[in-house]
Design an enzyme around this catalytic site. Structure first.
Site, PDB file in Angstrom:
ATOM      1  N   SER A  11      63.547 -62.021  73.753  1.00 46.87           N
ATOM      2  CA  SER A  11      63.399 -63.010  72.996  1.00 46.87           C
ATOM      3  C   SER A  11      62.018 -62.874  72.004  1.00 46.87           C
ATOM      4  CB  SER A  11      63.269 -64.259  73.806  1.00 46.87           C
ATOM      5  OG  SER A  11      62.251 -64.092  74.720  1.00 46.87           O
ATOM      6  N   GLY A  13      59.308 -61.025  69.169  1.00 46.11           N
ATOM      7  CA  GLY A  13      59.515 -60.568  67.961  1.00 46.11           C
ATOM      8  C   GLY A  13      60.317 -59.078  67.697  1.00 46.11           C
ATOM      9  N   TYR A 151      45.093 -53.947  79.509  1.00 47.40           N
ATOM     10  CA  TYR A 151      46.247 -53.563  78.525  1.00 47.40           C
ATOM     11  C   TYR A 151      46.456 -51.851  78.325  1.00 47.40           C
ATOM     12  CZ  TYR A 151      49.677 -54.054  74.701  1.00 47.40           C
ATOM     13  OH  TYR A 151      50.787 -53.951  73.904  1.00 47.40           O
TER      14      TYR A 151
END
Length: 243
Positions: A11, A13, A151
């Site tokens: 869902s 981009g 990250y």
């Protein structure tokens, strides 16, 4: 006979662009989402109407311990032709400001869940001795980033997961690669101010952010027969940034 692909994080981009490319290539799609049901349902309906493919929507939170089993149960014993491991989110801030919950969720989402989900789906792929897996990594998994240590760590782990798994699965005819985007014009960039985004753009040799479609093109290539002798690679799509 139609090919079947799973796209996690469909869902978002980049996920939507990947799904569109695969639909154009004739894949039936299992579209996974977590928070954005409206976008996922709309995407599935649009791709079915436009390309005549079959789509199925799967809801699961892959940042939690039960997410993998939910996706695995929805797929059952179906043999996939392609797996795109795209679910992800970033966490901006100093390492000393990161709560334990953020660490647990990020490691689960980017490392544990991709590993466990792939493990669960591989037996059916191994039986037919074909298929391809692509993980969506990040430039920070290659170079690291200040204030995105967590990250960077999890994306670095993804890259080594890809390289190791590629060696293990190559004798079975299954290829494993990753696409490593730089800065992409998606909602994830919303964490940066306009000024910060301008500074990033100025630092990119090509002078602009990537479009999600450009990442999707790389994924489509790696899943195609044009990449039949490519495995264990991290394909950077970054406009020359931090090369």
């Amino acid at each position: 006979m139609s090919k079947l692909a799973l796209v996690t994080g469909a869902s978002g981009g980049i996920g939507q662009s990947i799904s569109e490319k695969l639909a154009q290539s004739g894949f039936d799609l299992l579209l996974h989402y977590n928070a954005n049901k409206k976008e996922a349902v709309s995407l599935g309906g649009r791709l079915t109407d436009t390309y005549g493919i079959q789509t199925e929507i799967i809801h699961s939170d892959l940042s939690g311990p039960d997410g993998v089993e939910t996706v695995s149960a929805s797929i059952g014993g179906r043999a996939l032709d392609a797996i795109v491991l795209n679910s992800g989110q970033s966490f901006h801030g100093l390492i000393t400001d990161m709560p334990d919950t953020a660490v647990q969720e990020m490691v689960q989402l980017h490392v544990s869940s991709p590993f466990l989900l792939t493990r669960n789906l591989l037996p059916a792929m191994l039986r037919k001795k074909s298929g391809a897996i692509v993980a969506i990594s990040s430039i920070w998994g290659e170079t690291g980033a200040s204030c995105e240590v967590l990250y960077s760590m999890t994306k670095g782990a993804q890259n080594l997961f890809v390289k190791a798994l590629a060696k293990e699965l190559a004798p079975s005819g299954i290829r494993v690669n990753a696409v490593s985007p730089g800065a992409v014009k998606t909602k994830m960039m919303g964490a940066f101010s306009n000024e910060e985004e301008e500074m990033i753009t100025e630092d990119i040799p090509m002078g602009r952010l990537a479009k999600p479609e450009e990442v999707a093109d790389a994924v489509e290539f790696l899943l195609s027969e044009k990449a039949s002798y490519i495995t264990g690679q991290i394909l950077s799509v970054n406009g020359g940034w931090h090369c």
